[in-house]
Design a protein around this motif. Sequence first.
Motif, short mmCIF file in Angstrom:
data_model
loop_
_atom_site.label_atom_id
_atom_site.label_comp_id
_atom_site.label_asym_id
_atom_site.label_seq_id
_atom_site.Cartn_x
_atom_site.Cartn_y
_atom_site.Cartn_z
N SER A 143 9.90 -6.10 -65.90
CA SER A 143 9.09 -5.21 -65.06
C SER A 143 7.93 -4.62 -65.84
O SER A 143 6.81 -4.50 -65.32
N ALA A 144 8.19 -4.24 -67.09
CA ALA A 144 7.12 -3.69 -67.93
C ALA A 144 6.05 -4.74 -68.20
O ALA A 144 4.85 -4.46 -68.13
N LEU B 146 2.05 -4.75 -67.15
CA LEU B 146 0.98 -4.99 -68.11
C LEU B 146 0.09 -6.15 -67.64
O LEU B 146 -1.14 -6.05 -67.68
N GLU B 147 0.70 -7.23 -67.19
CA GLU B 147 -0.08 -8.37 -66.68
C GLU B 147 -0.91 -7.97 -65.47
O GLU B 147 -2.07 -8.37 -65.33
N THR B 148 -0.35 -7.13 -64.61
CA THR B 148 -1.07 -6.65 -63.43
C THR B 148 -2.25 -5.79 -63.84
O THR B 148 -3.34 -5.91 -63.27
N ALA C 153 -4.91 -8.10 -65.07
CA ALA C 153 -5.49 -8.87 -63.96
C ALA C 153 -6.41 -8.02 -63.10
O ALA C 153 -7.36 -8.53 -62.50
N SER C 154 -6.16 -6.72 -63.04
CA SER C 154 -6.97 -5.84 -62.20
C SER C 154 -8.33 -5.52 -62.81
O SER C 154 -9.19 -4.96 -62.14
N ARG C 155 -8.50 -5.88 -64.06
CA ARG C 155 -9.78 -5.64 -64.72
C ARG C 155 -10.77 -6.71 -64.27
O ARG C 155 -10.53 -7.90 -64.45
N SER C 156 -11.91 -6.27 -63.71
CA SER C 156 -12.88 -7.25 -63.22
C SER C 156 -13.60 -7.97 -64.34
O SER C 156 -14.01 -9.11 -64.18
#
Length: 131
Positions: A111-112, A116-118, A121-124
């Motif tokens: 989950s951690a 972190l991957e999310t 990924a959210s960084r444009s």
Amino acid sequence: MRIWIDGSARVPPYEQLRAQLQLMVSSGRLEPRERLPPIRALASELGLAPGTVARAYRELEWAGIVEGRGRAGTFVVDEPPVAFSVVERQLADAAEAFADQAKRLGVDQPSAMLALETAFASRSDPDPDTG
């Protein structure tokens, strides 16, 4: 010693272990002349086969990072040939802080890692130098 092995990762467990131990030596978390855990004890703790841990130790020995001393155990060499930049040291510290916070929150490793991957990924713009 905090080591995480991701059984679902594409990287084999022995390589995950080798890389984490090398990082610990590089960052100073494992100091020169410090004894690594016995193979069987670490294998049991991580849920790995002893041969997997032995392979990681063997590869670290081939790289000149640790030395096996027979029944006395495996030790970090006096002067490990591992360069570690300031940025890599800061990243290792940030990773430790993240892992500690996740543990305090009661979050498991998968989950951690997903969080972190999310976040990445959210960084444009993944490259801060182009921004």
